[in-house]
Design a protein around this motif. Structure first.
Motif, PDB file in Angstrom:
ATOM      1  N   ALA C 128       0.811  -1.227   0.000  1.00 28.59           N
ATOM      2  CA  ALA C 128       0.000   0.000   0.000  1.00 28.59           C
ATOM      3  C   ALA C 128       0.842   1.274   0.000  1.00 28.59           C
ATOM      4  CB  ALA C 128      -0.938  -0.005   1.210  1.00 28.59           C
ATOM      5  N   TYR C 129       2.137   1.114   0.335  1.00 28.70           N
ATOM      6  CA  TYR C 129       2.971   2.307   0.396  1.00 28.70           C
ATOM      7  C   TYR C 129       3.548   2.614  -0.983  1.00 28.70           C
ATOM      8  CZ  TYR C 129       2.719   2.345   5.509  1.00 28.70           C
ATOM      9  OH  TYR C 129       2.289   2.420   6.807  1.00 28.70           O
ATOM     10  N   LYS C 130       2.661   3.072  -1.844  1.00 26.29           N
ATOM     11  CA  LYS C 130       3.039   3.283  -3.245  1.00 26.29           C
ATOM     12  C   LYS C 130       4.082   4.393  -3.386  1.00 26.29           C
ATOM     13  CE  LYS C 130      -0.366   0.543  -4.655  1.00 26.29           C
ATOM     14  NZ  LYS C 130      -0.285  -0.651  -5.446  1.00 26.29           N
ATOM     15  N   GLU C 131       3.860   5.475  -2.659  1.00 23.36           N
ATOM     16  CA  GLU C 131       4.779   6.599  -2.779  1.00 23.36           C
ATOM     17  C   GLU C 131       6.154   6.205  -2.232  1.00 23.36           C
ATOM     18  OE1 GLU C 131       4.093   9.239  -4.460  1.00 23.36           O
ATOM     19  OE2 GLU C 131       6.113  10.052  -4.110  1.00 23.36           O
ATOM     20  N   ALA C 132       6.134   5.494  -1.118  1.00 26.31           N
ATOM     21  CA  ALA C 132       7.398   5.055  -0.525  1.00 26.31           C
ATOM     22  C   ALA C 132       8.166   4.181  -1.517  1.00 26.31           C
ATOM     23  CB  ALA C 132       7.127   4.284   0.769  1.00 26.31           C
ATOM     24  N   ALA C 133       7.440   3.323  -2.233  1.00 29.37           N
ATOM     25  CA  ALA C 133       8.102   2.430  -3.188  1.00 29.37           C
ATOM     26  C   ALA C 133       8.858   3.241  -4.236  1.00 29.37           C
ATOM     27  CB  ALA C 133       7.068   1.523  -3.852  1.00 29.37           C
ATOM     28  N   ILE C 134       8.212   4.256  -4.714  1.00 26.27           N
ATOM     29  CA  ILE C 134       8.847   5.089  -5.746  1.00 26.27           C
ATOM     30  C   ILE C 134      10.101   5.762  -5.184  1.00 26.27           C
ATOM     31  CG2 ILE C 134       8.523   7.151  -7.180  1.00 26.27           C
ATOM     32  CD1 ILE C 134       5.474   6.374  -7.150  1.00 26.27           C
ATOM     33  N   ARG C 135       9.942   6.294  -3.973  1.00 25.32           N
ATOM     34  CA  ARG C 135      11.066   7.033  -3.387  1.00 25.32           C
ATOM     35  C   ARG C 135      12.233   6.122  -3.026  1.00 25.32           C
ATOM     36  NH1 ARG C 135       8.034  11.742   0.184  1.00 25.32           N
ATOM     37  NH2 ARG C 135       6.817  12.537  -1.572  1.00 25.32           N
TER      38      ARG C 135
END
Ligand SMILES: Cc1cc2nc3c(=O)[nH]c(=O)nc-3n(C[C@H](O)[C@H](O)[C@H](O)COP(=O)(O)O)c2cc1C
Ligand code: SF4
Ligand code: FES
Lengths: 168, 880, 424
Positions: C128-135
């Motif tokens: 669910a941590y989509k933004e974290a994955a990108i970063r």
């Protein structure tokens, strides 16, 4: 980022695409034996096809030299590998404790009103699938919804129709 | 040695074993589900909870799962602690929340581990008031029935099927309280060991589907200890009868042979006893009227008296029956019912076992070897349980490594698998085609039998010269205990010689290699030990003589035309058999005899172990007696001596070892008929056997006198000794509170160890002299458009008797021929196309299958399929 | 007040790039450790700092590392894994670190890997941590480019390859051994301990699994020493801690504060106290699987020992407040529904017991409770305790249950007697 489904249809499944195979090959190269990349492989195929059909399951299993039973055993354990068709967009509504306290129920009712689907169901136009989800990790902004890759926090009922308009 | 305090009583026990195993060995009734003696511990079910205390002063203790705790130098536990009892009871209550209340209609009822454990923990009152979850069941093929609602999620099925037996198509799906055990889709279970699910599953999820068709409760069976007749390994089985019919085969624990399991051919092949192929009435040529026994026996004895007789023995007949025939016709007139080639192979196999170059491995000992070479044997199909043992053997080295490096106990199953991952010990497979064991092999070589043999000799030379460049030689030299597995299935003597040479080379290097030789049939070794020439040597004698064929179908051994010709020459043919065969059709007189469940006798398995099988019941049909009994009667008539009405197997065995001393020891395979325990016989039926007085009330209200057994110390009823009988004469496993097969732990000295008075069976072969092994100069040369046809075996279909079982027929493949890609290209044919082949001047039409791995020179033809008739394999074929 | 973990995190700005992070003093610890310290010195320092695992169990991190086999005979492949599965309901602290400053985590992982001589690393991130994955992906690429990851880091003999693995959903994946199974492409059921992952972990090799927050502390300890780290805290447990408060409070949020700050300060100052019209009734101090604490406990210190003396656990340090307008039975039902759903199905008590608990709570909440239901709940709370189940999921699940029965028993009884939920 919005990873729109490439929408390769499962009904006309004719084997893994080259793109899929390349992506899987990469994952396989990172682990000691191919099977260990099976979750990654299913994620890759699901990303392009929306869900893992029986044919896709077989293709992945063969590609990784494992049996369909073994792969399905893994696939069905997890929440987010879909073994049934889903809509173009997945709505994950947090139903965990803080969102429950902060009124996720009302959001659920609103979604039901607008989409006429319950948890586990897909709209007739195949646009949305609604699923309950464990804590989305933004309890300080409950209630929360995750639609595809977009997180919506402090959701109020009146926001729902606007949010849903973002998707087609 | 370690000290264990159980509820303040002191026991001397072995350090390092787990507490559950130890407690069971000490005789405690400690419930469990997920643990299995052959599969070790995973700690999932939480049923085996006990209290453990730090030291003497610790009075509170800690609840632990006994299956997951090792016995330390000094360990204090309580089995009866109220906390532990309460918890164990609660586990059952939890399991029962979803378990249906269908014992009355469940096939497991009465032999159910869950029932036993429920009673053992004392749970009886239901407090869960909500609906039970339900599942859909799957179709799993003709052998196993599936009823998922009964599942208690002990994970044993997947652990056996997948982890232990290497199956691919059974698994666990979903999570939390929706976990589901089955196939991905409906379909036939692919594992050759699927039948064990019925014994491994503690409830009625997986049950024997063939039993379902003529169901009986365990307590209503009459049982006898028996020996599987469907391959040369001689797995121990329990055969069960009800209403005069053989209805069930289960495994019979033998710590030296099959351990806890048997293969599906062994479990389901029994249906041959009830098949339409059964011979139940005598047949007189051209005569449909039925005759009394006396008439026929007199008829035969008159015939024998007037002419010269030739006796043909059989590798699927007992030692006693073969011997009785030899006695009847005289030593010089008795021949092994084998082709010369098979005869020679069996003799070479025997010599190899007798030679001192290797230790003879038992089936169970296979698991202890750390490097294995198989030369031309598709174990999964020719000796299935050996394949299962090899699967355990390849884990030996990595498991020992885990023990040494991170101190992991051998019973810590899941942890071991996580540590070991995909590593396995050395296994080198040489075979013409791919086999199921290839996936665990270090290296697989596909080659012709001749090539395999010369490879064997080459490796032997490399071993002698310690050539490091040969990885196989190096691995065998490095191993602590190397094992060579070979067999007769490819009909190539040089393979046996190669095995001998390999063993010899290792021996010269100071190793103690093991040898394991697969043979064709359940008593191939016994027949070989009789040391009688092959029937081929007697062909010239057929003319105008009387031929007596014992439990043998010559049409499976020789081309039909040849047999026709030979048989036509005979003056008369008399056969004794329990199934209809082509040979019987040619016979003037056919005498039906008892099949294994109706007979007593001994067989000698592939390692030279003599084993006793007992009659399960006396059939109403008075014809169905052992061949040896008929033959002894005929001998008496011939010699005009008195017929021994009470002839016992023991008497025949005495005659046998007197005449053929190499059989000395078979008389010790079981206690004799006079043996008694506390003056009592051993009952064949559990003491809850029901309806004994009513079972035949429709015929006669007065209870018939129980039938007597002259051959064994067992009664045919539930009366008799209630304790633990000698291991070789244990008809069933049952102990108070333990109705299921898990009761075995009460019959072993310690869990997983030998049975109380030792494992049954007597080894008759003592390896002695050394010998040299040479490669023969036979070389096959192939012309263009010629292939070497080698036999490919199918667990279901290749063996004569089991092939007649209904369920096995459903699984038997249709005839075919298999070629590789370049052969197919060369011939310009497509897969499944029917082609005509010529072999030994005979033509056959077979659909083509495609096998990518075989070499250009080879064609595979299934061996022994009834639908195919005799094909001279191996042989050179040409394809039209 | 020092806030080492969040100093470089700014809510409305993207996280620091590798270069920016270096400018702010980042990757100093990697240099210090790799160039100036031996692995065992690193382990000793962390041990001494008394850093306790922030994943919930609070085990001494240096101690945990010291169990990894070292030296010649040790396996050549070892693994370091960052547990970024954060799925404990009510917990939202690691996300802040993951999205706010991924390089800090990477740096912590490099040092940790060096300490145990691991050559492969994984960040196990929940889906669910989509933004974290990108970063994180971006940060890993940068770190490779800067030479902090890859072969021969900083010219030393030490190499580390780092991968991001995103999960496919299951609370169980957070349990460290289940996480390893998930990483191996298997069902995320837990493994037996012993053998501990330190000896037989990922792919059977020695492995350390640490929580994200734990790992983020590592660079700062290397840079500033054990005494400095201890001095950050108000209590005997070293360092700062990310605390969170959610529920009907005025300003829910997540803050880095000295370890041992009082619960009252957290709720009343940082979270601004209860929303108008709501009264405080109780709190789960550290996520869904901790025992309720109530009014009387408000002044306790939020450190491992104090919270446990009060009868609960610090857990993840993110609290969920129960107010007077929310039904405690419904509250606990929601939790147990979660736990029953997330049970992996491996062991009997959890698989069969939690759904039963959930059903009882639901029927009580629906006004259909029976008089012996409370006793049954008590019994389950007792029998699903530590040691009785295979892993810590079920014992965690019954913590809020047993304490709710203790503190809010009259609510349960009212439901049963009135045959309805009084809060409806
Ligand atoms: C059911 C369950 C879920 C868990 N989930 C997490 C999690 O999401 N994140 C986490 O760091 N630890 C989680 N843990 C704790 C981990 O097992 C493990 O103790 C932790 O990652 C160790 O890191 P630490 O020593 O740095 O605290 C969970 C434990 C259990 C029993
Ligand atoms: S307590 Fe048991 S069933 Fe529950 S999650 Fe842990 S192992 Fe699985
Ligand atoms: S038998 Fe020990 S936990 Fe299952």
């Amino acid at each position: 980022m919005n990873d729109e489904l490439q929408n390769i249809s499962n009904s006309t499944f004719t084997g893994l695409s080259e793109q899929e195979r390349n992506a899987i090959d990469h994952e396989v190269s990172l682990v000691p034996y191919p099977k260990a990349a099976c979750i990654e492989a299913m994620k890759i195929v699901q990303k392009s096809r929306g869900w893992i059909s029986d044919d896709a399951l077989l293709a992945i299993a063969e590609y990784l030299n494992m049996s369909t039973a073994e792969l399905d055993s893994v696939a069905t354990f997890y929440n987010l590998i879909f073994r049934k068709p889903v809509g173009r967009h997945i709505i994950l509504l947090c139903d965990s404790i803080t969102c429950w306290v902060m009124g996720y129920k009302i959001i659920y009712q609103e979604l039901y009103k607008q989409l006429n689907i319950q948890f586990g169901e897909t709209t007739a136009d195949k646009k949305f699938t609604l699923l309950p989800n464990a804590c989305l990790g933004c309890c300080d902004h409950a209630p929360a919804i995750l639609i595809d890759n977009d997180l919506y926090q402090d959701v109020k009922t009146e926001d729902i129709s606007i949010i849903l308009k973002n998707y087609n | 040695m370690a000290t264990l305090y159980v509820d303040n009583r002191i026991y001397e026990v072995t350090e390092g074993k787990n507490l559950l195993e130890t407690c069971l060995s000490l005789g405690f009734d400690l419930p469990y589900f997920c643990w299995h003696p052959a599969m070790g511990s995973v700690g999932a079910c939480r049923q085996c909870a006990i209290k453990i205390f730090k030291d003497e002063s610790d009075t509170t203790g800690r609840l632990v799962m006994s299956c997951m705790e090792p016995v330390g130098k000094e360990t204090r536990i309580s089995v009866n602690h109220p906390d532990a009892e309460k918890f164990r009871k609660q586990i059952i209550e939890w399991l029962m929340t979803n378990h249906p209340h269908d014992c009355a209609v469940c096939d497991e009822g009465g032999s159910c581990h869950l029932q036993d454990m429920t009673v053992m923990t004392g749970h009886n009152y239901r407090r869960f008031e909500y609906p039970k979850r339900t599942y859909l069941n799957q179709y799993l093929g003709p052998l196993i029935n599936h009823e998922m609602n009964r599942c208690i999620q002990c994970y044993r099925c997947v652990r056996f099927y997948k982890d232990y037996a290497g199956g691919k198509d059974l698994d666990v799906y979903a999570a939390h309280n929706h976990v589901y055990f089955g196939r991905e889709k409906d379909g036939i279970l692919e594992s050759e060991f699927s039948g064990n699910l019925a014994e491994v599953c503690p409830t009625g999820v997986f049950t024997d589907k063939t039993l379902k068709q003529h169901y009986s409760r365990k307590w209503d069976f009459t049982f006898a200890p028996s020996v599987c007749q469907h391959c040369s390994l001689g797995c121990n089985i329990i055969a069960g009868e009800r209403y005069g019919e053989l209805r069930q085969i289960t495994s019979r624990y033998n710590g030296d042979v099959n351990g806890y399991f048997i293969c599906d051919r062994g479990r389901f092949g029994y249906e041959v006893a009830n098949s339409p192929k059964r011979l139940l009435q005598p047949q007189l040529k051209n005569d449909n009227t039925s005759f009394g026994q006396e008439f026929i026996i007199n008829d035969i004895s008159e015939l024998i008296a007037t002419s010269n007789c030739i006796g043909i023995g059989s590798p699927r007949a007992s030692n006693e029956s073969n011997f009785a025939l030899q006695q009847l016709v005289g030593k010089e007139n008795f021949f092994a019912g084998l082709s010369k080639q098979e005869y020679q192979l069996n003799q070479t196999a025997l010599k190899l076992l007798q030679s001192g170059v290797a230790e003879i491995s038992s089936l169970k000992q296979i698991e202890q070897y750390d490097a294995i070479v198989t030369l031309g044997e598709d174990l999964t199909n020719t000796a299935p349980m050996a394949a299962l043992a090899v699967r355990q053997a390849v884990r030996k080295e990595p498991v020992e490594n885990a023990q040494q490096t991170i101190n992991l106990a051998s019973w810590h199953d899941a942890a071991l698998r996580e540590f070991v991952q995909h590593e396995h010990g050395a296994l080198f497979i040489f075979h013409p085609h791919a086999t199921k064991l290839d996936e665990i092999a270090t290296k697989v070589t596909y080659a012709t039998p001749e090539e395999i043999a010369s490879e064997g000799f080459r490796i032997a030379r490399n071993i002698e010269s310690s050539a490091d460049s040969d990885p196989i030689a190096a691995a065998l030299l490095k191993a602590e205990r190397p094992l060579i597995i070979v067999g007769t299935s490819l009909f190539n003597e040089d393979l046996l010689n190669a095995a001998g040479a390999l063993a010899h080379s290792l021996q010269k290097k100071g190793k103690t290699p093991g040898i394991f030789i697969i043979q064709a049939e359940c008593n191939s070794m016994g027949l070989a030990m009789m040391n009688t020439p092959s029937v081929e040597d007697a062909f010239y004698k057929f003319e105008n003589n009387i031929l007596i064929v014992l439990e043998n179908d010559l049409y499976r051994k020789f081309p039909a035309q040849q047999v026709d010709e030979l048989l036509n020459k005979c003056k008369q043919i008399i056969t004794f058999d329990h199934i209809k065969t082509h040979t019987n059709e040619k016979a003037g007189i056919v005498v039906p005899v008892g099949i294994f469940s109706e007979a007593d006798g001994t067989l000698i398995n592939n390692e030279g172990r003599a084993q006793r099988f007992f009659q399960v019941f006396i059939p109403q049909n008075e014809w169905l007696k052992e061949s040896w009994r008929w033959l002894y009667t005929l001998k008496a008539l011939k010699e005009s001596t008195a017929i021994d009405e009470n002839l016992s197997l023991g008497t025949v065995q005495q005659d046998l070892i007197e005449a053929l001393p190499q059989f000395k020891g078979i008389e010790q395979t079981a206690p004799d008929e006079d043996f008694r325990l506390n003056g009592q016989k051993i009952p064949r039926s559990p003491h809850r056997y029901s309806g004994r007085t009513a079972i035949q009330a429709n015929i006669n209200v007065s209870e018939p006198k129980p039938l007597e057994d002259n051959d064994s110390p067992m009664s045919f009823t539930m009366e008799g000794f209630r304790g633990i009988p000698p291991s070789s004469a244990t008809p069933f496993f049952w102990s108070p509170g333990w109705n299921s097969v898990q009761s075995i732990n009460k019959f072993q000295i310690e869990v997983g160890g030998p049975l109380h008075d030792g494992n049954p069976g007597v080894r008759l072969i003592k390896p002695a002299f050394t010998s040299e092994f040479k490669l023969s100069s036979n070389k096959t040369s192939l012309k263009a458009n010629e292939w070497l046809a080698v036999p490919i075996y199918h667990i279901f279909g290749s063996e004569e008797l089991s092939a007649e079982a209904d369920s096995i027929q459903e699984l038997t493949p249709a005839p075919y021929i298999a070629l590789n890609q370049s052969s197919i290209d060369k011939l310009g044919i497509k897969e499944n196309e029917v082609i005509t082949i010529e072999l030994n001047k005979e033509t056959y039409q077979l659909p083509v299958k495609f096998r990518p791995e075989i070499t250009d020179k080879i064609a595979l033809i299934p061996y022994g399929l009834t639908a195919m008739g005799y094909i001279a394999l191996p042989g050179i074929i040409s394809i039209k | 007040m020092e806030r080492p973990l969040t100093r470089n995190i700014h809510p409305n700005r993207p996280p620091l790039t590798a270069k920016e992070y270096e400018m702010a003093g980042g990757y100093m610890a990697v240099k210090q450790a790799l160039l100036k310290m031996t692995p065992s010195e690193v382990v000793e320092l962390i041990k001494e700092s008394n850093l306790k695992g922030r994943g919930g169990a609070g085990f001494n991190t240096g101690m945990k590392w010291s169990f990894v086999p070292m030296g010649e005979t040790a396996p050549t492949t070892k693994y370091i894994v960052a547990n970024a599965d954060e799925m404990e309901p009510g917990t939202f602290k690691d996300r802040l670190l993951l999205e706010g400053n991924p390089h800090q985590l990477i740096e912590g992982m490099i040092v940790a890997a060096y300490a145990i001589q691991a050559t492969q690393g994984y960040v196990f991130l929940r889906f669910a941590y989509k933004e974290a994955a990108i970063r994180i992906t971006k940060a890993i690429i940068e770190a490779y480019a800067e030479g902090y990851l890859g072969d021969h880091i900083l010219g030393t003999g030490f190499s580390l390859h780092l991968h991001l693995h995103t999960g496919v959903g299951r609370y169980m994946c957070g349990e460290e051994t289940a996480l390893l199974n998930a990483l191996e492409g298997k069902r995320a059921t837990p493994r037996a301990k012993p053998p501990f992952p330190q000896v037989s972990g990922l792919f059977g090799k020695p492995t350390i699994v640490n929580n994200v927050e734990t790992l983020c502390n590592i660079p700062h300890i290397i840079n500033n020493g054990a005494d400095w780290f201890k001095s950050l805290s108000y209590s005997e447990d070293g360092g700062t801690k990310l605390y969170g408060v959610s529920g009907n409070v005025k300003t829910p949020g997540c803050w880095e504060l000295p370890m041992g700050v009082s619960m009252r300060e957290l709720i009343e100052e940082h979270a601004g106290g209860m929303k108008d019209g709501y009264k405080f009734r109780g709190v789960l101090p550290g996520g869904a699987s901790t025992d309720f604490l109530i009014e009387q406990h408000l002044d306790i210190k939020m450190d491992f020992k104090s919270v446990s003396m009060a009868g609960s656990r610090l857990g993840t340090g993110t609290m969920i407040v129960l107010d007077d307008k929310t039904c405690p039975v419904g509250f606990v039902h929601n939790l147990e529904q979660f736990f029953a759903r997330e049970s992996c199905g491996w062991c009997t008590p959890c698989r069969e017991g939690l759904p039963w608990v959930e059903k009882i709570l639901w029927s009580i909440e629906q006004g259909k409770g029976a008089s012996n239901d409370i006793e049954l709940l008590f019994e389950h709370a007792r029998l699903l305790g530590p040691g009785n189940t295979f892993c810590a999921l079920a014992p965690g699940a019954v913590e809020p249950l047993q304490s709710a029965l203790k503190y809010f028993r009259e609510d349960f009884e009212q439901h049963i007697h009135q045959r309805k939920c009084p809060y409806d």
